[in-house]
Design a protein around this motif. Structure first.
Motif, PDB file in Angstrom:
ATOM      1  N   TYR A  18       5.953  46.234 -28.778  1.00 20.41           N
ATOM      2  CA  TYR A  18       4.824  45.817 -29.543  1.00 20.41           C
ATOM      3  C   TYR A  18       4.462  44.375 -29.291  1.00 20.41           C
ATOM      4  N   GLU A  19       4.706  44.089 -27.877  1.00 20.42           N
ATOM      5  CA  GLU A  19       4.490  42.840 -27.347  1.00 20.42           C
ATOM      6  C   GLU A  19       2.816  42.406 -27.511  1.00 20.42           C
ATOM      7  N   VAL A  20       2.247  43.173 -27.325  1.00 21.57           N
ATOM      8  CA  VAL A  20       0.637  42.656 -27.572  1.00 21.57           C
ATOM      9  C   VAL A  20       0.229  42.300 -28.819  1.00 21.57           C
ATOM     10  N   TYR A  21       1.025  42.621 -29.841  1.00 21.88           N
ATOM     11  CA  TYR A  21       0.603  42.334 -31.114  1.00 21.88           C
ATOM     12  C   TYR A  21       1.777  41.109 -31.463  1.00 21.88           C
ATOM     13  N   ILE A  22       2.961  41.044 -31.217  1.00 28.07           N
ATOM     14  CA  ILE A  22       4.090  40.178 -31.540  1.00 28.07           C
ATOM     15  C   ILE A  22       3.574  38.613 -30.966  1.00 28.07           C
ATOM     16  N   THR A  23       2.922  38.556 -29.993  1.00 25.86           N
ATOM     17  CA  THR A  23       2.672  37.426 -29.080  1.00 25.86           C
ATOM     18  C   THR A  23       1.859  36.599 -29.719  1.00 25.86           C
ATOM     19  N   PRO A  24       0.621  37.252 -30.033  1.00 29.67           N
ATOM     20  CA  PRO A  24      -0.482  36.453 -30.730  1.00 29.67           C
ATOM     21  C   PRO A  24      -0.158  36.247 -32.255  1.00 29.67           C
ATOM     22  N   LEU A  25       0.843  36.962 -32.733  1.00 31.15           N
ATOM     23  CA  LEU A  25       1.273  36.769 -34.210  1.00 31.15           C
ATOM     24  C   LEU A  25       2.228  35.358 -33.977  1.00 31.15           C
ATOM     25  N   SER A  26       3.030  35.278 -33.027  1.00 28.85           N
ATOM     26  CA  SER A  26       3.772  34.197 -32.968  1.00 28.85           C
ATOM     27  C   SER A  26       3.289  33.090 -32.473  1.00 28.85           C
ATOM     28  N   LYS A  27       2.167  33.161 -31.805  1.00 27.95           N
ATOM     29  CA  LYS A  27       1.291  31.866 -31.418  1.00 27.95           C
ATOM     30  C   LYS A  27       0.628  31.373 -32.786  1.00 27.95           C
ATOM     31  N   PHE A  28      -0.117  32.254 -33.633  1.00 26.83           N
ATOM     32  CA  PHE A  28      -0.548  32.032 -34.979  1.00 26.83           C
ATOM     33  C   PHE A  28       0.279  31.333 -35.776  1.00 26.83           C
ATOM     34  N   ALA A  29       1.602  31.815 -35.743  1.00 26.87           N
ATOM     35  CA  ALA A  29       2.650  31.213 -36.721  1.00 26.87           C
ATOM     36  C   ALA A  29       3.102  29.755 -36.251  1.00 26.87           C
ATOM     37  N   LEU A  30       3.247  29.616 -35.125  1.00 29.75           N
ATOM     38  CA  LEU A  30       3.664  28.111 -34.317  1.00 29.75           C
ATOM     39  C   LEU A  30       2.242  27.362 -34.787  1.00 29.75           C
ATOM     40  N   ALA A  31       1.138  27.654 -34.442  1.00 31.29           N
ATOM     41  CA  ALA A  31      -0.002  26.808 -34.383  1.00 31.29           C
ATOM     42  C   ALA A  31      -0.155  26.438 -36.183  1.00 31.29           C
ATOM     43  N   LEU A  32       0.044  27.520 -37.023  1.00 35.31           N
ATOM     44  CA  LEU A  32      -0.168  27.224 -38.330  1.00 35.31           C
ATOM     45  C   LEU A  32       0.777  26.148 -38.976  1.00 35.31           C
ATOM     46  N   VAL A  33       2.196  26.404 -38.515  1.00 33.88           N
ATOM     47  CA  VAL A  33       3.276  25.594 -38.949  1.00 33.88           C
ATOM     48  C   VAL A  33       2.992  24.008 -38.488  1.00 33.88           C
ATOM     49  N   THR A  34       2.595  24.072 -37.037  1.00 30.70           N
ATOM     50  CA  THR A  34       2.244  22.723 -36.466  1.00 30.70           C
ATOM     51  C   THR A  34       1.237  21.881 -37.121  1.00 30.70           C
ATOM     52  N   LEU A  35      -0.007  22.681 -37.406  1.00 31.15           N
ATOM     53  CA  LEU A  35      -1.072  21.864 -38.171  1.00 31.15           C
ATOM     54  C   LEU A  35      -0.580  21.569 -39.655  1.00 31.15           C
ATOM     55  N   LEU A  36       0.072  22.395 -40.343  1.00 30.77           N
ATOM     56  CA  LEU A  36       0.573  22.091 -41.616  1.00 30.77           C
ATOM     57  C   LEU A  36       1.627  20.737 -41.705  1.00 30.77           C
ATOM     58  N   VAL A  37       2.378  20.675 -40.883  1.00 33.05           N
ATOM     59  CA  VAL A  37       3.270  19.402 -40.626  1.00 33.05           C
ATOM     60  C   VAL A  37       2.398  18.647 -40.191  1.00 33.05           C
ATOM     61  N   ILE A  38       1.631  18.336 -39.383  1.00 29.70           N
ATOM     62  CA  ILE A  38       0.661  17.145 -38.975  1.00 29.70           C
ATOM     63  C   ILE A  38      -0.082  16.788 -40.379  1.00 29.70           C
ATOM     64  N   ASN A  39      -0.828  17.773 -40.928  1.00 24.61           N
ATOM     65  CA  ASN A  39      -1.544  17.383 -42.216  1.00 24.61           C
ATOM     66  C   ASN A  39      -0.592  16.875 -43.318  1.00 24.61           C
ATOM     67  N   GLY A  40       0.421  17.322 -43.541  1.00 20.79           N
ATOM     68  CA  GLY A  40       1.369  16.827 -44.314  1.00 20.79           C
ATOM     69  C   GLY A  40       1.969  15.504 -44.010  1.00 20.79           C
ATOM     70  N   SER A  41       1.878  15.076 -42.899  1.00 21.26           N
ATOM     71  CA  SER A  41       2.497  13.831 -42.487  1.00 21.26           C
ATOM     72  C   SER A  41       1.403  12.684 -42.522  1.00 21.26           C
ATOM     73  N   ILE A  42       0.471  12.964 -42.002  1.00 19.63           N
ATOM     74  CA  ILE A  42      -0.770  11.913 -41.880  1.00 19.63           C
ATOM     75  C   ILE A  42      -1.974  12.546 -42.225  1.00 19.63           C
ATOM     76  N   GLY A  43      -2.210  13.183 -43.284  1.00 17.90           N
ATOM     77  CA  GLY A  43      -3.350  13.942 -43.603  1.00 17.90           C
ATOM     78  C   GLY A  43      -4.533  12.985 -44.155  1.00 17.90           C
ATOM     79  N   TYR A  44      -5.147  12.145 -43.190  1.00 20.13           N
ATOM     80  CA  TYR A  44      -6.095  11.108 -43.790  1.00 20.13           C
ATOM     81  C   TYR A  44      -7.298  11.677 -43.860  1.00 20.13           C
ATOM     82  N   MET A  45      -7.722  12.634 -43.108  1.00 19.05           N
ATOM     83  CA  MET A  45      -9.212  13.211 -42.879  1.00 19.05           C
ATOM     84  C   MET A  45      -9.038  14.636 -43.775  1.00 19.05           C
TER      85      MET A  45
END
Length: 318
Positions: A18-45
Motif C-alpha cells: 500500500y505504498e502508493v497510499y501510505i506515502t501521500p498520507l505520511s506527507k500530509f501528516a508531516l505537513a499538517l503537524v509542521t504547519l500547526l506547530v508554526i501557527n502555535g508558535s508564531i501565529g501572528y497572521m
C-alpha cells in the motif's frame, strides 16, 4: 523476539503493498503537524492560522516532493513574521536563504531531519535528532540538523522578544534590526546546542561504522552521554538555563527511540558472526560477516474441503 521479527516483516509487506497510499498520507501528516506547530508558535497572521488554509496546504504537500514541505513551512513562517514585524521577516528571509543554499548543496534528501528538529524541540525530545541522524544518515546531515536548530531558536527568540520589539517606534527599523541580529548572534543556548548536536552526530556516525559487536548500541549510548556532557558544560559556562531533569529524561527517550530505529534498520545476530579469510593474486581479505535477524512472515493458507457428491446425495435422501 520472533513475534517482533514477524511483525516487522508483516509491516514491510504491508507498506510495500500500500505504498502508493501510505506515502501521500505520511506527507500530509508531516505537513499538517509542521504547519500547526508554526501557527502555535508564531501565529501572528490570522489568515494563515485558519484550519481550512492549513488543510489545503497540507493536501498540496501530500502530492508534491518532500522538499516542497520545507518551502511551504518557510513561506508560512515568513508570512507570520511579516504580519508582526517587517524587520523580523527580512532577517528570517536572509537566514532561510542561507540555510536553503547549504541544505541543497550538502543534504538535499534530509527533509525529515530539518522538519522534525523544530518539532522535537517543541515536544521536548530534541536529543533524538543527532543520534538518529548519526545512525542512518551521513556526516553532511550536520547541515540539516544545524538548520533545524537555528530555525527553532530563531523563531523562539522572536516570539519571546515580541513585546520588546513592539515597544520600538515605527521609525526605529535600524534599532529593530540591530536588536534581532544581536540577539541571535548572542544566543548562547543556540550555539551550545549546535556544538553538542554536531559532535553527537559525528561521534555516533563514526562509532556505528566500526566493525565491533553492538556498534550501533555503543554509538547511541556514547552519543547520548557526549550530548549530555557538552550541554551541561555549556550551561555551566554560559548559564543557558538548561533543565537537567529534562535533559536526562529526553536523552533516555532518545536512546529508546534509537533502539526502535535500530530494530527496523539494522537488526543483526552477533551470536552467529563468522570471520572469513581468502585471497586472490594481489590481496588477502579478512571479512567479518554478521547475519541479519530475519524470519519469514506466516502465510495464510485457505484449505478447501470438497465433499464427495455421493455423500451429498446420501445426505439429501436422509
Amino acid at each position: 523476539m520472533t513475534g517482533l521479527l514477524v511483525f516487522r516483516e508483516q509491516l514491510k509487506k504491508f507498506y510495500g503493498r500500500y505504498e502508493v497510499y501510505i506515502t501521500p498520507l505520511s506527507k500530509f501528516a508531516l505537513a499538517l503537524v509542521t504547519l500547526l506547530v508554526i501557527n502555535g508558535s508564531i501565529g501572528y497572521m490570522s489568515e494563515l492560522k485558519s484550519f481550512a488554509v492549513v488543510l489545503v496546504l497540507a493536501l498540496m504537500c501530500s502530492f508534491l516532493p518532500m522538499n516542497f514541505i520545507v518551502l511551504i513551512a518557510a513561506l508560512v513562517t515568513l508570512g507570520h513574521l511579516y504580519s508582526f514585524s517587517m524587520e523580523c521577516a527580512i532577517v528570517a528571509l536572509a537566514l532561510f536563504l542561507l540555510l536553503f543554499i547549504l541544505y541543497l548543496r550538502f543534504s538535499p534528501r534530509d527533509t525529515l531531519i530539518i522538519l522534525l528538529t523544530p518539532i522535537c524541540f517543541v515536544l521536548k525530545i530534541p536529543y533524538v535528532i543527532p543520534i538518529a541522524a548519526g545512525l542512518v544518515c551521513t556526516p553532511f546531515s550536520v547541515v540539516s540538523v544545524a538548520g533545524g536548530v537555528i530555525v527553532y531558536y530563531t523563531l523562539n527568540y522572536m516570539d519571546v522578544s515580541a513585546s520588546v520589539l513592539s515597544a520600538f517606534d515605527e521609525d526605529g527599523s535600524l534599532e529593530k534590526f540591530r536588536y534581532v541580529i544581536d540577539g541571535l548572534l548572542g544566543n548562547k543556548a543556540m550555539l551550545v546546542t549546535l556544538v553538542a548536536f554536531t559532535a553527537t552526530l559525528l561521534a555516533v556516525y563514526v562509532i556505528r561504522r566500526l566493525s565491533v559487536d553492538y556498534a550501533w548500541t555503543i554509538a547511541m549510548i556514547t552519543g547520548a552521554l557526549l550530548d549530555i556532557l557538552i550541554l551541561l558544560f555549556g550551561d555551566l559556562m554560559y548559564n543557558t538555563n538548561l533543565s537537567i531533569l529534562g535533559l536526562i529524561f529526553g536523552s533516555l527517550v532518545a536512546v529508546a527511540i534509537a533502539k526502535i530505529l535500530e530494530f527496523f534498520v539494522f537488526n543483526v545476530d552477533y551470536s552467529r558472526t563468522e570471520h572469513v579469510q581468502f585471497e586472490d593474486d594481489e590481496y588477502y581479505y579478512y571479512v567479518k560477516a554478521v547475519p541479519k535477524n530475519t524470519v519469514a512472515a506466516p502465510q495464510k493458507r485457505v484449505k478447501t474441503i470438497r465433499v464427495p457428491e455421493k455423500a451429498v446425495r446420501q445426505q439429501k435422501r436422509d
